[in-house]
Design an enzyme around this catalytic site. Structure first.
Site, PDB file in Angstrom:
ATOM      1  N   GLU A 266     -34.959   6.540   0.139  1.00 14.47           N
ATOM      2  CA  GLU A 266     -34.579   5.160   0.427  1.00 14.47           C
ATOM      3  C   GLU A 266     -35.787   4.358   0.911  1.00 14.47           C
ATOM      4  O   GLU A 266     -36.546   4.825   1.769  1.00 14.47           O
ATOM      5  CB  GLU A 266     -33.492   5.157   1.500  1.00 14.47           C
ATOM      6  CG  GLU A 266     -33.059   3.784   1.986  1.00 14.47           C
ATOM      7  CD  GLU A 266     -32.135   3.870   3.191  1.00 14.47           C
ATOM      8  OE1 GLU A 266     -31.499   2.849   3.507  1.00 14.47           O
ATOM      9  OE2 GLU A 266     -32.047   4.948   3.814  1.00 14.47           O
ATOM     10  N   LYS A 329     -27.027  -1.149  -2.526  1.00 16.86           N
ATOM     11  CA  LYS A 329     -26.176  -0.479  -1.551  1.00 16.86           C
ATOM     12  C   LYS A 329     -24.951  -1.322  -1.236  1.00 16.86           C
ATOM     13  O   LYS A 329     -25.064  -2.516  -0.944  1.00 16.86           O
ATOM     14  CB  LYS A 329     -26.980  -0.206  -0.275  1.00 16.86           C
ATOM     15  CG  LYS A 329     -26.241   0.592   0.781  1.00 16.86           C
ATOM     16  CD  LYS A 329     -27.156   0.828   1.974  1.00 16.86           C
ATOM     17  CE  LYS A 329     -26.466   1.655   3.050  1.00 16.86           C
ATOM     18  NZ  LYS A 329     -27.340   1.833   4.223  1.00 16.86           N
ATOM     19  N   CYS A 379     -28.422   6.069   1.763  1.00 17.21           N
ATOM     20  CA  CYS A 379     -28.267   6.308   3.202  1.00 17.21           C
ATOM     21  C   CYS A 379     -26.890   6.924   3.483  1.00 17.21           C
ATOM     22  O   CYS A 379     -26.496   7.891   2.849  1.00 17.21           O
ATOM     23  CB  CYS A 379     -28.489   5.017   3.966  1.00 17.21           C
ATOM     24  SG  CYS A 379     -28.554   5.211   5.759  1.00 17.21           S
TER      25      CYS A 379
END
Length: 507
Positions: A266, A329, A379
């Site tokens: 990430e 995301k 994440c």
């Protein structure tokens, strides 16, 4: 309510915590709730709620202690305020064990409800906790059983909730034995459920392994740069970051067999890819030099109502650095990437100065390379089964988790995070490719087994072969049907106990 009852409640909370990494004493989870259930004997409803709340506070404060490290170390928040924030979060989460304790209190004197109904209540509350107020399904009880490989294969039917149900059944069974009802009611059913789950796990494990042997192999490399969070966004450190990822990627590309894909963590690219031209071209040149497709994380800028806003993205580029697709995301981290209820919590910006102004993506479509679908989870999106399930139903045969766990330091959080995400591979029978900035990076197959791992706070590269068995599991098709069954059963049990109580009063 005496000190003994409070002690038993705290003991239950600590036993619940000990089942998670670290120290991962998973066998203690099977009896963790027994002290709390014993403490409820002869108590009033209010006392039951309080004892359950104490249990929850002890459990969540000791499991999520690492949040204090994050907000103090990176948010610059004084220690007393950081501890207060952990206490506030634990205080909210403790409401769920408190509700469980109330149900246990109401069902005392109803052996069948107490033994077989309470596991369903626990599962229902876990699901609500994972959905309400953006959701926080971090410490579901089933996750404690990760070391028991045969047992957790049943997750492809019920998800992690089925194992939570079974573990709570272990506690209610022990309680029934202590009350002298062991053989007649609970023990045979518990043994049947446990042995049935293990038999299914053995059969399913053999099936998955057999399918993997006939599936097309695919070689993937994960890169762990181990970039210090304090220097990650320092412009003076950008070249060192790119140099490190280049060297590690070149070493991986030189392996035999040569990887078909390289995965960085990430925001491994510490700049706005596609916006900052010089750094973008430098990264693209690196990809052309490697001659291997690359999936990497980078911050991005998008327009929302004409205003520029941040996004947390993953980009997939081919060996010539042509963009094949990107994923934004969807489930942002509260107080880390955005501040919820900003009008109400206007003061939080002062406490969490690192909180960004990110906006979520809305597309679960997998990224595609050749004939492979890659379902990206950025994440802590990997802790939400629904997100992984959504991308698998959209055609993903592989899951890719890119994360930056540097925030957690050397606490137990990176280990907890890894073990939670292992379950997504089992639930959906989709290999999980995981690249973490500071660790732990690994490739997990469809049976939940790792081919190896790069440990915490090390830099390195690892090349593994991944194979998708091509199974669409019951959990993938039907989702949390087991939870809905538990909810319906819990409501039925509550209605039944209420009617019985009224009937007894009337007579």
């Amino acid at each position: 309510m005496g000190m003994k009852s409070l002690f038993l409640s705290v003991l239950s909370g600590l036993l619940l915590t000990l089942g998670f990494p670290k120290p991962e004493l998973f066998y203690l989870s099977w009896v963790a709730l027994v002290p709390l259930l014993l403490a409820l004997e002869g108590k009033s409803g209010k006392e039951a709620f309080l004892l359950g709340y104490v249990c929850g506070m002890a459990h969540y404060a000791s499991t999520l202690y690492w949040i204090q490290y994050v907000v103090q170390h990176f948010g610059g928040i004084p220690l007393p305020v950081a501890v207060l924030l952990v206490a506030l979060l634990s205080g909210y989460l403790a409401l769920y064990p408190a509700c469980f304790a109330v149900a246990a209190h109401r069902w005392q004197g109803h052996p069948l409800l107490e033994i077989f109904g309470l596991p369903g209540v626990w599962v229902a509350l876990e699901w609500v906790r994972g959905a309400l107020l953006t959701g926080f399904p971090w410490a579901n009880l089933g996750y404690t059983q990760t070391p028991w490989s045969l047992l957790i294969q049943a997750a492809d039917v019920t998800g992690v909730f089925g194992l939570s149900w079974l573990v709570v059944l272990g506690s209610t069974t022990v309680l029934s034995c202590l009350k002298g009802r062991c053989v007649r009611w609970s023990l045979p059913v518990f043994v049947l459920c446990l042995s049935g789950t293990l038999v299914y796990g053995g059969w399913r494990l053999d099936t998955v392994k057999a399918l993997e042997k006939t599936a097309d192999s695919w070689t993937v490399a994960v890169i762990q740069g181990n970039i210090d969070q304090a220097r990650k966004w320092d412009p003076a450190f950008q070249q060192e970051t790119l140099r490190r990822y280049r060297e590690l990627s070149m070493a991986a590309a030189a392996r035999s067999p040569r990887p078909d894909l390289i995965v960085w963590p990430e925001t491994a690219a510490p700049f706005f890819y596609g916006v900052e031209d010089d750094l973008t071209e430098q990264l693209n040149g690196m990809v052309r030099e490697l001659g291997v497709p690359l999936l990497f994380g980078s911050p991005a800028i998008t327009l929302l109502d004409g205003e520029p806003r941040f996004q947390n993205r993953a980009y997939l580029v081919d060996a010539r650095a042509n963009i094949l697709g990107w994923y934004a995301k969807q489930h942002l981290v509260p107080f880390g990437e955005y501040v919820p209820l900003q009008k109400l919590l206007f003061f939080v910006h002062r406490l969490v100065q690192a909180a960004g102004d990110f906006v979520p993506g809305h597309d679960s479509q997998p990224l595609r390379w050749e004939d492979r679908g890659l379902g990206v989870l950025i994440c802590y999106e990997g802790i939400f089964p629904s997100l992984a399930r959504r991308t698998v139903l959209a055609g993903a045969a592989y899951l890719v988790n890119i994360t930056n766990d540097a925030w957690y330091g050397r606490t137990s959080a990176p280990y907890q995070h890894l073990e939670i995400e292992r379950w997504r591979a089992i639930e959906l029978r989709a290999p999980m490719i995981r690249a973490a900035n500071t660790g732990i990076s690994t490739v997990i197959d469809a049976a939940g087994e790792s081919c190896g791992r790069i440990e915490l706070d090390l830099q390195g590269e690892m090349v593994c072969t991944a194979r998708s068995p091509g199974l669409l599991t019951i959990y993938a098709r039907w989702g949390d049907f087991f939870v809905w069954f538990c909810m319906a059963a819990s409501m039925g049990c509550m209605v039944y106990s209420t009617l019985k109580r009224r009937s007894a009063k009337s007579t």
